[in-house]
Structure formats: structure tokens, C-alpha cells
Design a protein around this motif. Structure first.
Motif, PDB file in Angstrom:
ATOM      1  N   ALA A   1       8.164   2.058  11.296  1.00  0.00           N
ATOM      2  CA  ALA A   1       8.062   2.741  10.003  1.00  0.00           C
ATOM      3  C   ALA A   1       8.179   1.769   8.840  1.00  0.00           C
ATOM      4  CB  ALA A   1       9.143   3.811   9.896  1.00  0.00           C
ATOM      5  N   SER A   2       8.867   0.647   9.063  1.00  0.00           N
ATOM      6  CA  SER A   2       9.115  -0.337   7.996  1.00  0.00           C
ATOM      7  C   SER A   2       8.013  -1.370   7.875  1.00  0.00           C
ATOM      8  CB  SER A   2      10.429  -1.086   8.284  1.00  0.00           C
ATOM      9  OG  SER A   2      11.517  -0.228   8.414  1.00  0.00           O
ATOM     10  N   ARG A   3       7.008  -1.322   8.742  1.00  0.00           N
ATOM     11  CA  ARG A   3       6.093  -2.452   8.852  1.00  0.00           C
ATOM     12  C   ARG A   3       5.391  -2.791   7.547  1.00  0.00           C
ATOM     13  NH1 ARG A   3       3.870   2.068  11.098  1.00  0.00           N
ATOM     14  NH2 ARG A   3       1.644   2.526  10.786  1.00  0.00           N
ATOM     15  N   GLY A   4       4.953  -1.753   6.817  1.00  0.00           N
ATOM     16  CA  GLY A   4       4.261  -2.009   5.563  1.00  0.00           C
ATOM     17  C   GLY A   4       5.187  -2.592   4.514  1.00  0.00           C
ATOM     18  N   LEU A   5       6.423  -2.115   4.464  1.00  0.00           N
ATOM     19  CA  LEU A   5       7.385  -2.601   3.480  1.00  0.00           C
ATOM     20  C   LEU A   5       7.822  -4.028   3.797  1.00  0.00           C
ATOM     21  CD1 LEU A   5       9.572   0.602   3.026  1.00  0.00           C
ATOM     22  CD2 LEU A   5       7.764  -0.254   1.525  1.00  0.00           C
ATOM     23  N   ILE A   6       7.937  -4.349   5.085  1.00  0.00           N
ATOM     24  CA  ILE A   6       8.286  -5.718   5.455  1.00  0.00           C
ATOM     25  C   ILE A   6       7.153  -6.662   5.082  1.00  0.00           C
ATOM     26  CG2 ILE A   6       8.714  -7.256   7.413  1.00  0.00           C
ATOM     27  CD1 ILE A   6      10.277  -4.961   8.717  1.00  0.00           C
ATOM     28  N   LYS A   7       5.929  -6.249   5.372  1.00  0.00           N
ATOM     29  CA  LYS A   7       4.779  -7.083   5.014  1.00  0.00           C
ATOM     30  C   LYS A   7       4.717  -7.356   3.516  1.00  0.00           C
ATOM     31  CE  LYS A   7       1.335  -6.017   8.623  1.00  0.00           C
ATOM     32  NZ  LYS A   7      -0.005  -5.427   8.831  1.00  0.00           N
ATOM     33  N   SER A   8       5.051  -6.345   2.724  1.00  0.00           N
ATOM     34  CA  SER A   8       4.950  -6.482   1.265  1.00  0.00           C
ATOM     35  C   SER A   8       6.155  -7.169   0.650  1.00  0.00           C
ATOM     36  CB  SER A   8       4.763  -5.107   0.622  1.00  0.00           C
ATOM     37  OG  SER A   8       5.931  -4.308   0.781  1.00  0.00           O
TER      38      SER A   8
ATOM     39  N   ASP B   1       3.693   6.336   5.854  1.00  0.00           N
ATOM     40  CA  ASP B   1       2.917   6.990   4.787  1.00  0.00           C
ATOM     41  C   ASP B   1       3.786   7.184   3.549  1.00  0.00           C
ATOM     42  OD1 ASP B   1       0.637   7.235   6.307  1.00  0.00           O
ATOM     43  OD2 ASP B   1       0.556   9.412   6.263  1.00  0.00           O
ATOM     44  N   ILE B   2       4.984   7.724   3.738  1.00  0.00           N
ATOM     45  CA  ILE B   2       5.876   7.977   2.606  1.00  0.00           C
ATOM     46  C   ILE B   2       6.214   6.677   1.884  1.00  0.00           C
ATOM     47  CG2 ILE B   2       8.198   8.766   1.977  1.00  0.00           C
ATOM     48  CD1 ILE B   2       8.025  10.787   4.270  1.00  0.00           C
ATOM     49  N   ALA B   3       6.364   5.594   2.639  1.00  0.00           N
ATOM     50  CA  ALA B   3       6.744   4.309   2.053  1.00  0.00           C
ATOM     51  C   ALA B   3       5.721   3.797   1.049  1.00  0.00           C
ATOM     52  CB  ALA B   3       6.934   3.277   3.162  1.00  0.00           C
ATOM     53  N   LYS B   4       4.469   4.214   1.180  1.00  0.00           N
ATOM     54  CA  LYS B   4       3.433   3.751   0.256  1.00  0.00           C
ATOM     55  C   LYS B   4       3.671   4.261  -1.158  1.00  0.00           C
ATOM     56  CE  LYS B   4       0.084   3.446   4.014  1.00  0.00           C
ATOM     57  NZ  LYS B   4      -1.111   4.026   4.660  1.00  0.00           N
TER      58      LYS B   4
END
Length: 380
Positions: free
Chosen positions: A249-256, A218-221
């Protein structure tokens, strides 16, 4: 299949009513059941829970502390946990001893409404409720109105004997909890919750650790560099469980393709070589599927650690498109190796996305870098 909303039904109301009457003989069961079930069939799931909360407000004692005593006395025993620390649903025999399951959602809503003016009493009640269902939604209005006070209590709960309570520390304070009230102050500045996450990221229960990972995601967004730094710092000498948490926790940042996060995981370099993509068909229909075949050819003299994802650029109602990234493969590509990767992609609609006809582009991303694409025409 039975509609999801029917998890809260007349039997749910009647069972809760009986246990509340047992806990407080003056409880007006007739009035509660009439109000909680009025027009129930026409109501969707959340509306049913909120109507139960309305009925609780109308029938529980006016004194909030007394009302909380009644709620707690009506409850079934806390949910048991399996060997991995995951919650296990009550058996029918145990569930029959007190209120459990979805009815507790309505109880939490009642506490959230009345508890803003008496936070210590509300938190004590939520401490009990979350061990039977979850209080992650109910605690959020209290955080919004009294952030410092509530987070101070959560700081004490990080060492609570109950994994349900420790999970609430993380899950209840997530800035962007799905279905929950968005905590705008924590969206803007998540630093008040970081000590809580630090205390919980090595928790013995995977139930708790998964919540910490979702909180960091959530914070990573809103603060991607903060989470990238967190991952980099906490990967040092990390045990396997923490490493898995940080990966999730890194999944969204890795995808992006967030460069600092990719660097933290040793994925900063793109593919040294070539990538190609072929689809199994030029046309497909909603409800079916389409096959993806990705070929990677290494031009490196060393092995390459690769994250291979794919994005489907879905057609929108206005004729434009928007990408949705899907996890693909994590692999080590040997020096000079050619590797073929295959996957079937479902074209079934989901609750969060409607599929519209038109030309859909599929894009392959290696370590966050777009390297190949192909397209197909989707029909209804």
C-alpha cells in the motif's frame, strides 16, 4: 499472438446465448446473437463487452428482478480457489455448464445500467456474478448514485464466506480503479470505506488483502498523510501478512519520497555516505535495454536501512520530460560498506507510454532523496 480483444468472440456469444436459453426458454437467441456479434471484428475489447450488454438489454425480460433471475440461473459454478485463496480458472468441463469468464462482464454492465433504480436486486445479482468473474466495474455506478445504501451492504459482505465477494467490497469501492468509473466522492473523502478496509486487511485470502493494499494506494494519491498514518498505526504488532499488505500500500508514497511514510518504515534518514551511477552505454535504441550500476559507500558507523529506486526522465512528444519511478533495491548497508547494485532496464514501449527519441536522464533515489544521475541518448 492472438489479439486480447478476441477473448470476447462469436463462440463467447454463442455459449452465453445457449445458457441463457436454458435458464429462460423464451430467450430470443437469434436476436441476441445477431446484435452481440454485429461488426464484432472491428470492435475493440471493451466495445465488444458493451455491445453484448446492449444485446442483453434488448432480449432479457423487461422486469429487472426476472432478468436477474435468468442471469443467475445461467451461470457456471463459482470459481474455485487454490490453497492461498487465489482464483483458479474453470476447467473446460465446468465452464461448459454455464456462463463464465468475459461474458460475465457484459452481464455486470447490464445490471449496472438497469440496477440504479433497484439497488437491492442489483446487489444480489452482482453478489452472484462476482463469484464467476468480477463485479468491480458494475458496482461503481451504484456506489456513485447510492453511496450510503451500497456501502451499507458492503459492510455486511466483509464477513461473506466467499473471498470473491469480500474482494469486491474493497476492489469495487476503490476511488481510482483502473478501467473503472472514478468515484469522485470517495476521491475527495475516502473515510466511508476505511471501516471496510480495516475489517479486511487481515483477511485469510491474499486475493482480498492485495485488493486492500491497492485501495490504500489509490487513497494515497490524494491523501498521502492519511495513508502514512494508517501504515504507522497498523504496523504496530502487525503479523507478517499485514506488514506485507501495508508495504504494498505504501509503494507509491515510498517511491515519491513521502517523508511521513518513509518515517513509518524507518527510512526517514537519507544515505550517510555517497552514491554514484554509471550507465552501460551513452546511446540506446527503443526496444533494447540499458544497464545501470549504482555504487553506495557508507560513511556511517551503524547499518543503514535503504530503499534505492531509480527514475527515468522520459522524453515526451512535446520535447519536455516526465519521470517514471521504478523499484530498485531494498537493503541494509553495513557500517563502512561499499555495495555495487546492478540492473538491466528495458526500453520496450508499453501500452501506457510511448518512447520518444532524445536525451533521457536516469536518477538514483535513496530513501526518496535524489543522490546521483546520468543520461543516455535514445534513438528509434
Amino acid at each position: 499472438m492472438e489479439p486480447f480483444k478476441n477473448l470476447i468472440n462469436q463462440d463467447t456469444v454463442a455459449a452465453a446465448s445457449a445458457h441463457l436459453r436454458r435458464a429462460w426458454p423464451r430467450f430470443d437467441r437469434k436476436r441476441f446473437e445477431a446484435q452481440a456479434t454485429q461488426g464484432l471484428e472491428a470492435l475493440e475489447f471493451k466495445a465488444r463487452a458493451m455491445q453484448m450488454a446492449d444485446a442483453l438489454q434488448a432480449t432479457l425480460p423487461d422486469d429487472f428482478a426476472h432478468a436477474c433471475e435468468v442471469l443467475q440461473a445461467s451461470l457456471a459454478p463459482p470459481l474455485a480457489l487454490d490453497a492461498k485463496g487465489e482464483p483458479v480458472s474453470h476447467s473446460p468441463a465446468v465452464a461448459a455448464t454455464g456462463v463464465a469468464g468475459w461474458a460475465v462482464w457484459a452481464m455486470g454492465e447490464f445490471v449496472a445500467r438497469r440496477g440504479v433504480s433497484d439497488v437491492p436486486t442489483a446487489l444480489a445479482c452482482l453478489h452472484a456474478l462476482t463469484q464467476r468473474f468480477t463485479a468491480e466495474f458494475a458496482i461503481r455506478p451504484l456506489i456513485q448514485e447510492h453511496q450510503a445504501l451500497v456501502l451499507g451492504t458492503l459492510g455486511q459482505w466483509v464477513s461473506d464466506p466467499s473471498p470473491h465477494v469480500r474482494r469486491l467490497v474493497s476492489e469495487g469501492s476503490r476511488p481510482r480503479l483502473p478501467w473503472g468509473l472514478r468515484l469522485q466522492a470517495l476521491v475527495a473523502d475516502p473515510s466511508p470505506t476505511l471501516p471496510l478496509l480495516r475489517a479486511l486487511q487481515d483477511d485469510a485470502s491474499s486475493y482480498v488483502r492485495r485488493s486492500v493494499a491497492n485501495h490504500l494506494n489509490d487513497i494515497a494519491k490524494d491523501h498521502p498523510d492519511l495513508v502514512a498514518s494508517w501504515v504507522r498505526d497498523h504496523l504496530i504488532d502487525a503479523p507478517g501478512e499485514r506488514s506485507a499488505l501495508l508495504r504494498h500500500a505504501s509503494r507509491g508514497l515510498i517511491k515519491s519520497g513521502h517523508a511521513p511514510t518513509l518515517a513509518a518504515w524507518g527510512l526517514a534518514s537519507g544515505l550517510k555516505g555517497e552514491a554514484s551511477l554509471k550507465l552501460s552505454a551513452a546511446r540506446a535504441a527503443v526496444g533494447g535495454e540499458i544497464g545501470l550500476s549504482v555504487v553506495l559507500r557508507s560513511a556511517s558507523r551503524k547499518p543503514q536501512l535503504l530503499e534505492v529506486d531509480y527514475a527515468v526522465h522520459h522524453v515526451r512528444a512535446n520535447g519536455g520530460s516526465s519521470p517514471k519511478v521504478f523499484k530498485g533495491w531494498k537493503l541494509s548497508l553495513a557500517a563502512g560498506e561499499e555495495r555495487v547494485l546492478s540492473k538491466r532496464h528495458s526500453l520496450r514501449p508499453v501500452t501506457t507510454r510511448t518512447l520518444y527519441p532524445g536525451r533521457h536522464v536516469v536518477e538514483v533515489r535513496v530513501n526518496g532523496i535524489s543522490l546521483a544521475e546520468a543520461s543516455f541518448h535514445l534513438s528509434v
